[in-house]
Enzyme design. Sequence first.
Site, PDB file in Angstrom:
ATOM      1  CE  LYS A  50      -3.822  -2.577   1.907  1.00  0.00           C
ATOM      2  NZ  LYS A  50      -4.595  -3.058   3.053  1.00  0.00           N
ATOM      3  CD  GLN A  94      -3.525  -4.642   6.271  1.00  0.00           C
ATOM      4  OE1 GLN A  94      -3.419  -3.734   5.469  1.00  0.00           O
ATOM      5  NE2 GLN A  94      -4.157  -5.770   5.972  1.00  0.00           N
ATOM      6  CG  ASP A 117      -9.773  -0.300   4.146  1.00  0.00           C
ATOM      7  OD1 ASP A 117      -9.364  -0.624   3.019  1.00  0.00           O
ATOM      8  OD2 ASP A 117      -9.141  -0.524   5.193  1.00  0.00           O
TER       9      ASP A 117
END
Length: 280
Positions: A50, A94, A117
């Site tokens: 990422k 995460q 997200d």
Amino acid sequence: MSAQLIHGKPLADSILDRLRAEIEQEGLRPGLAVVLVGDDPASAVYVRNKKRACERAAIASFSHELPASTTQGELLALIARLNADPAVHGILVQSPLPALIDFEAVIEAIDPRKDVDGFHPYNLGRLAAKLPTLRACTPYGVMRMLEHAGIDPSGRDAVVVGASTIVGRPMALELLLARATVTVCHSRTRDLASKVAGADIVVAAVGKPGFVKGEWIKPGATVIDVGINRGADGKLCGDVEFDVASQRAAWITPVPGGVGPMTIAMLMQNTVQAARAARR
Ligand code: NDP
């Protein structure tokens, strides 16, 4: 193999390059906070990928690597600081988080405008209400792959295997939004084989190597494999029995190099979208 492959990597790279060009042209300075708690090796790889994507798209990344002993209160305090930071347009936490931290509570603490997200109930609700705002990255990436391959879900029978909040459910909502007739399967589904066999589009998001058997696939179907698993041979593999499925399908995604890179590209796309919205 008779199926054509839908490669995610080149499509993802072209999206990142286009984002970079747009950011420069618009004079935008998008920022993504990347929060990693603990030392799960797979998570460390995802976070590294990422950050690399941020570099390619010219998005600033702010790294927060916290020890596994971090408490939920400490993590929520960090989220509150990031919510208030004008340089941060997107917050990525995460998963998995350590067992004592409630993932849903952390996601709900993120300002929905920074929920890049697309996991916050507000953003999932917007998608359910046919008003998608920040869309869950993996399903969003799958829709971009279908579009790129010229596959219009409208009127097709789609089967999503897996019903998690981060993949299966928003995937079903995306396909419904695109006017497919959608069946969602999960661990209590009876006769999965016959459900899959009726599908023009199959999306597998189960987390079990080779779980969707190739012989279940309808000839000419499109097969999207979201699964990322470590096979018995130690190599990465998907949820679909690729060798047999690719003999029957018209289109299939590889693992690795399929949905994975597109998930990250959509995270970058969402961060830029959030930065644009913050400037308005
Ligand atoms: P979860 O474990 O959260 O969900 C798995 C889903 O599969 C659940 O809905 C579960 O059903 C269902 N399931 C389990 N067993 C069966 C069964 N026997 N028959 C039918 N359905 C079953 O996983 P995720 O959704 O988080 O991830 C799925 C996979 O996708 C994993 O391999 C993960 O690594 C990968 N992934 C890949 C991404 C990418 O970018 N490519 C991004 C995110 C995930 P139930 O709801 O009843 O428990």
